[in-house]
Structure formats: structure tokens, C-alpha cells
Design an enzyme around this catalytic site. Structure first.
Site, PDB file in Angstrom:
ATOM      1  N   GLU A   5       0.826  -1.215   0.000  1.00  0.00           N
ATOM      2  CA  GLU A   5       0.000   0.000   0.000  1.00  0.00           C
ATOM      3  C   GLU A   5       0.860   1.265   0.000  1.00  0.00           C
ATOM      4  OE1 GLU A   5      -2.941  -0.319   3.089  1.00  0.00           O
ATOM      5  OE2 GLU A   5      -3.641  -2.267   2.390  1.00  0.00           O
ATOM      6  N   GLU A  52      -5.427  -8.750   0.132  1.00  0.00           N
ATOM      7  CA  GLU A  52      -6.320  -8.650   1.293  1.00  0.00           C
ATOM      8  C   GLU A  52      -7.551  -7.888   0.857  1.00  0.00           C
ATOM      9  OE1 GLU A  52      -5.256  -5.198   4.169  1.00  0.00           O
ATOM     10  OE2 GLU A  52      -3.335  -6.139   3.677  1.00  0.00           O
TER      11      GLU A  52
END
Length: 541
Positions: free
Chosen positions: A262, A368
């Protein structure tokens, strides 16, 4: 009166000059009148809006928009198409609203209004209706079309994964009974191929000793989220990094190493310097390739948002084995173009940008994600919405995104920045049941080395063989959920489906050698027709 030749010439030149000046003044007046007329059109449109004559207002705004476009006043054209779209919404002509907002987005982009352009596209996408048709086929027919040849990659199918150590029903950290590697499959009814763990850079790998031993015992892989919480400067080619790589290499299990994920988001300490990030990612790849060449694959994994800087952080094909993405949906009505308090976004389409950028080069990994069953700001239960979006995601992904080769569900209810996020399956039976139904599809694989027996072929605008076919569809409309889809060919109903992915059995034999249209009609929970889509299909011999 008589004039000399010189005077006549001078007078003639003066006359010509005056004529030119007069013409220029006339042209200037015409331009001024035109400009006034454009704004006059806008004023007329606004008056018609107040009278609720939205059709009339649209006509005036369209005239003004066309003139602004000719004059290259793209900002004004942008505003006109926004108003046109808004008026179409009031008329409940949503397809026309979408077309207008697409133009708003285009002209905003020309005007350099990037955020306005993105907002217009988001509005359009939320109301956009589409139907894409697929037939189920065997994996042998697909061959290696979806295969990149990466380590641990199935040729067809997606590895099932989860983050589950915070779900008390499936994992007891005190005594390991149950342990998530056995507890989560018992909960969901299917073995999962891998589990996600977070690991702080600088900590000893021995902290994960029990996790590794359980993975070995249960034949599962680990996705290791290696996070440099002190920043990128702590990542060096030193004894720690090489020792960590050797220990992971000796773990005896497949490891998907997701380093500094991220990175495109400002909520992580390794964000902000793409050049430094790329340097450190390449360093980590180099060390792991040298110290753990047999069982570790490198996963580069941005968040799906923001999109504008994702590519800035890409380390390069030589340093990345798999491309991951974090993909979450939490009910958010703030962007509802109809202002009815609905979230009309498509969970499955949210990572479309990353897929289009990288799927041709690398296997894609939903590293995820999940769909939350609560609207946290209002503490409102949104289970039905979450159930639909979850079923739609798992049912549609094999058709729309066949190069996705791994999907991890984030099985946790956790508090982050004072905003609880609700994804825990054991806490919501309806969502758990939806997940069970979804992953029962043989496309989803419970172990590395397995292959899906099924694949899907798009027939929208393409060909389908004459004969009996198992046909499914991805249907998206302005309605956030659908309850029924029907199919017609030549004015005759050939199938009705009441559950995702809207599967029916159709015999295409009567249409052999013909170009046909499959009419797809979608209905909401009130049995109201919300869209009719015409899908061209060619039936081969």
C-alpha cells in the site's frame, strides 16, 4: 466635382480602410452577440429547470455546451454536461445521464480539471448499465491463455487465502486450539491454500515459528506482509536482511513475500518517495533471490486507491513475481448520484485499473480485502448489501478477471483510526453463508498445485458454438442489487435466473451460422425492470 488622381487614390485607400474597420467592428459585435446568446441559452435553461421542464432545459444546455466546445471553453462545456446529466436523472433517464457525465469527464480532462473529471467518471460508473455474457468451458479449452508461468501460479483458477488470526472463533492465540489453519476451513467448509500474516521489519523471524510449523503441518502457504514501520531507511543489505531471507528460505513452505504494501497511500511510513521505494524493493528482491531462491516469490501490492501514483512505485518486471492489491468495500452513500442513500459502486470492478495495467505481465493477487456488513458511521446493518456484493465478486471474478490467481479474505472486525471495519465471517451468519456458497465454485483452489477444472469464455460481441451451453452474465445497473435476470432471443424467452451469476442453459443450435442478439433484462427486488441490454453474439457452425 473633379478630383486629382492622387486624391482619388488616397480617398480610395481611406474608404477601404473604413470598410475594413467597419467589418472588424461588425465581427466583434457578432462574437459579442454570440457570447451573449450562449449565456442567454444558459439563462433560459435555468428558468426551465425552475419550472421543472427538464426536457426543455436539457435542449438549451446542449446548445450551450456545443457552442462552448467550439470556442474551446472546456470548463464551461464541463459545467453544461454536468447540468444535462443532473436533469436526465430527474427524468429517470439514467443511461442518458451516464452519457452526459462521460462528456463532463472528458471536457473536464481537457480543461485540466483532474478531480472534476474523476468525480464525473465515478458518477457515470455508478449508474452505468452493462451486460456481459460468458459460457462455462473446461480448463483444457482455455489452455495457457491466462498463465504467466510464475512460481506457484495455477494455469487456471485462483488460490483461496485469508487473514484469520484475529477471529476468536477460528484462532486461539493462547493455546493454539483452534489454530486458524484448521479453524478457518472448518468455519468456511473449504481448505484454503494460504494465510496472511503481518511481520514488522527488524523483528526476529522466530516470532512466527508456531505459524510456520502449523503451515507445514497443514500444507498451506504464507503471505508475509513485511512492513518497515520505521521507514525505508532501516532496510539495508545487512546481516539482518540476509539472515531473515535465509530463515524464510528454510521454512519449508511457499512464501508470498509482500514487502511494504500500500505504498501509494499516505497512511504508511514508506509512502512519499517512489525512487527510494523502488530502490529498497529491488534490494529486498535481490537478497531474497540470492538467499531464498526456491520457495519465496516477491509480491508488489499497492492499495487500489489512489490510482494516479500507483505506477510511480512499480519496481519493474524483473523484480516483481506477482502483483497484489488491497480491495475493500465499506458502505458509503456519500457519492450516490441519485442522492437516495445507496452505495451503487461495484466491488468487483474497483481494481480494474490495476488489472488492466499489470495482468498481461504478472499474475494478480487480491492480497487482502472484503466487504463490510456494517455502515460504521451510522452503525447501520448492511448485511444484505454485503452479501450481494460478496456473491457478485466471487461469481464474476473468474469471468471478468481470469488472470487473478489468488484471493484473500480479511476475516476480522478491527478498529483503525476510530473506525471499526466489519469483515469477520464468524460474526455474521448471512455473510458467512454467502462466502461458503461463493468459494464452492471449483475455480477457487484450496492448495498450491491444484488447477481449476473450469474456465470461462466471453461471448459478448464474439462467437459461441452451436449446441447446448451453460451461460452466465455479469449485469451491472443503477440498482445496487438485482433479483432476477431473463434472456430472450428472437422474441422468445430462453432462460430466467434468480441468483448470481445468472446462469441458464441455452441451446444455440437453432441459430447456427447466424448473428443474433441476446436480450438481457434485469429486475430489482421489487420485480421492476431496471435495464434492458442487447448483446450481439455470433453462433458458429
Amino acid at each position: 466635382m473633379m478630383y486629382s488622381g492622387k486624391f482619388v487614390k488616397v480617398f480610395g485607400r481611406m474608404t477601404c480602410a473604413l470598410v475594413v474597420i467597419a467589418m472588424m467592428m461588425t465581427m466583434a459585435n457578432v462574437v459579442e452577440v454570440q457570447a451573449l446568446n450562449v449565456w442567454g441559452l444558459v439563462s433560459e435553461a435555468q428558468k426551465l429547470e425552475k419550472k421543472k421542464d427538464y426536457t426543455g432545459a436539457i435542449a438549451k444546455y446542449k446548445q450551450a455546451a456545443a457552442e462552448f466546445a467550439v470556442q474551446k471553453e472546456y470548463g464551461n462545456a464541463t459545467n453544461m454536461y454536468r447540468r444535462i446529466g443532473d436533469n436526465y436523472v430527474l427524468l429517470k433517464r439514467y443511461d442518458d445521464a451516464v452519457a452526459s457525465w462521460d462528456l463532463e469527464s472528458s471536457y473536464a480532462n481537457k480543461a485540466g480539471q483532474t478531480q472534476v473529471s474523476l468525480a464525473a467518471k465515478r458518477k457515470a460508473d455508478m449508474l452505468r448499465s452493462t451486460a456481459q455474457l460468458f459460457i462455462e468451458t473446461n480448463a483444457a479449452a482455455a489452455g495457457g491463455a491466462n498463465d504467466h508461468g510464475a512460481k506457484y501460479e495455477p494455469k487456471n483458477g485462483a488460490l483461496l487465502g485469508a487473514y484469520a488470526e484475529l477471529d476468536p472463533v477460528v484462532h486461539n492465540p493462547a493455546n493454539g486450539s483452534p489454530f486458524y489453519t484448521t479453524g478457518f476451513p472448518e468455519l468456511t467448509g473449504k481448505k484454503h491454500a494460504a494465510y496472511l500474516l503481518y511481520f514488522t521489519y527488524g523483528k526476529p523471524f522466530s516470532n512466527l515459528k508456531h505459524h510456520v510449523s502449523q503451515a507445514v503441518q497443514n500444507g498451506t502457504a504464507l503471505q508475509l506482509g513485511l512492513q518497515p514501520m520505521k521507514g525505508l531507511s532501516e532496510v539495508k543489505d545487512d546481516a539482518y536482511l540476509r539472515g531473515l531471507a535465509r530463515e524464510i528460505g528454510e521454512a519449508g513452505i511457499p512464501v508470498f513475500l509482500r514487502f511494504a504494501n500500500e505504498m501509494n497511500g499516505d497512511w504508511v511510513p514508506w509512502h512519499g518517495d517512489p525512487k527510494a521505494y523502488i530502490e529498497k524493493f529491488r534490494l529486498v528482491t535481490k537478497v531474497f533471490k540470492e538467499e531464498a531462491p526456491d520457495n519465496v516469490v516477491m509480491v508488489w501490492s499497492p492499495d487500489r486507491l489512489p490510482e494516479h501514483n500507483i505506477n510511480d512505485y512499480y519496481p519493474g518486471d524483473a523484480y516483481v513475481d506477482w502483483v497484489g492489491v488491497s480491495l475493500y468495500s465499506i458502505f458509503n452513500p456519500a457519492f450516490d448520484p441519485l442522492k437516495q442513500g445507496e452505495d451503487r459502486s461495484s466491488h468487483v470492478e474497483k481494481f480494474d485499473y490495476i488489472y488492466k495495467q499489470y495482468a498481461a505481465r504478472k499474475p494478480i493477487f487480491i492480497s487482502e480485502g472484503g466487504v463490510a456488513y456494517m455502515y460504521p458511521e451510522k452503525k447501520q446493518d448492511k448485511t444484505d448489501w454485503a452479501v450481494y456484493k460478496t456473491k457478485e465478486f466471487y461469481a464474476t471474478l473468474p469471468m471478468l478477471y481470469p488472470k487473478v490467481k489468488g484471493v484473500f479474505w480479511f476475516d476480522s472486525n478491527h478498529d483503525s483510526s476510530n473506525r471499526i471495519k466489519y469483515y469477520m465471517l464468524s460474526a455474521n451468519k448471512k455473510l458467512l453463508d454467502a462466502y461458503k456458497i461463493s468459494i464452492a465454485n471449483p475455480f477457487y483452489l484450496g492448495a498450491i498445485g491444484e488447477e481449476s477444472p473450469v474456465a470461462y469464455k466471453r461471448i459478448s460481441g464474439a462467437a459461441v458454438a452451436a449446441g447446448k451451453q451453460k451461460m452466465s452474465a455479469y449485469v451491472k445497473t443503477w440498482s445496487p442489487t438485482l433479483a432476477k435476470v431473463t434472456y430472450e432471443i428472437g422474441g422468445r424467452n430462453v432462460g430466467t435466473a434468480v441468483s448470481l451469476p445468472w446462469t441458464v442453459h441455452v441451446d444455440f443450435t437453432p441459430y447456427r451460422g447466424k448473428k443474433i442478439e441476446v436480450i438481457v433484462k434485469a429486475y430489482n427486488n421489487q420485480n421492476k425492470l431496471v435495464t434492458t441490454q442487447r448483446v450481439p453474439v455470433t453462433v458458429t457452425n
